[in-house]
Design a protein around this motif. Sequence first.
Motif, PDB file in Angstrom:
ATOM      1  N   TRP A  35      -3.476   6.320   5.099  1.00  0.00           N
ATOM      2  CA  TRP A  35      -3.472   5.431   3.947  1.00  0.00           C
ATOM      3  C   TRP A  35      -3.925   6.202   2.712  1.00  0.00           C
ATOM      4  O   TRP A  35      -4.847   7.006   2.763  1.00  0.00           O
ATOM      5  CB  TRP A  35      -4.406   4.257   4.213  1.00  0.00           C
ATOM      6  CG  TRP A  35      -4.599   3.354   3.061  1.00  0.00           C
ATOM      7  CD1 TRP A  35      -3.780   2.342   2.641  1.00  0.00           C
ATOM      8  CD2 TRP A  35      -5.708   3.356   2.147  1.00  0.00           C
ATOM      9  NE1 TRP A  35      -4.303   1.721   1.537  1.00  0.00           N
ATOM     10  CE2 TRP A  35      -5.487   2.334   1.209  1.00  0.00           C
ATOM     11  CE3 TRP A  35      -6.855   4.121   2.037  1.00  0.00           C
ATOM     12  CZ2 TRP A  35      -6.371   2.059   0.183  1.00  0.00           C
ATOM     13  CZ3 TRP A  35      -7.744   3.853   1.021  1.00  0.00           C
ATOM     14  CH2 TRP A  35      -7.500   2.821   0.099  1.00  0.00           C
ATOM     15  N   CYS A  58       5.761   3.614   1.182  1.00  0.00           N
ATOM     16  CA  CYS A  58       5.140   2.354   0.798  1.00  0.00           C
ATOM     17  C   CYS A  58       5.277   1.395   1.972  1.00  0.00           C
ATOM     18  O   CYS A  58       6.228   1.455   2.758  1.00  0.00           O
ATOM     19  CB  CYS A  58       5.743   1.775  -0.476  1.00  0.00           C
ATOM     20  SG  CYS A  58       7.480   1.378  -0.417  1.00  0.00           S
ATOM     21  N   ASP A 111       0.830  -1.189   0.000  1.00  0.00           N
ATOM     22  CA  ASP A 111       0.000   0.000   0.000  1.00  0.00           C
ATOM     23  C   ASP A 111       0.876   1.256   0.000  1.00  0.00           C
ATOM     24  O   ASP A 111       2.058   1.206   0.352  1.00  0.00           O
ATOM     25  CB  ASP A 111      -0.893   0.060   1.250  1.00  0.00           C
ATOM     26  CG  ASP A 111      -1.890  -1.078   1.325  1.00  0.00           C
ATOM     27  OD1 ASP A 111      -3.036  -0.893   0.865  1.00  0.00           O
ATOM     28  OD2 ASP A 111      -1.507  -2.150   1.834  1.00  0.00           O
ATOM     29  N   GLY A 159      -4.185   1.293  -2.363  1.00  0.00           N
ATOM     30  CA  GLY A 159      -3.749  -0.091  -2.261  1.00  0.00           C
ATOM     31  C   GLY A 159      -4.472  -0.947  -3.276  1.00  0.00           C
ATOM     32  O   GLY A 159      -5.271  -0.440  -4.077  1.00  0.00           O
TER      33      GLY A 159
END
Length: 115
Positions: A47, A95, A35, A50
Amino acid sequence: QVQLAESGGGLVQAGGSLRLSCVASGSRFSIDDMDWYRQAPGKQREWVAGFTTGGGAWYADSVRGRATISRDNANNTMYLQMNRLKPEDTAVYYCKGVRGSNVYWGQGTQVSVSS
């Protein structure tokens, strides 16, 4: 030894584009085990994008429509294409890879967007 290495960040003007790369070495990750995250100054890491188990992609609301995540499995590399960049996209982009019970992070690449 598993290592993740991001690159491709830089300083761009609002409306510009960048392509971030993450090269994994020492292990091969499944498609849904990698992700992209980012961390803006003074904020928690969040986040960004992904892959789904079926190989599709999903995105945070803040980047949907402007970001495209992709992979080159032969070279164990993941990409994040960011278009129409905004000043609020300014952050260190990381990442993340998961292998079994272990979580791996790269060192990050700085993206700075000027208005």
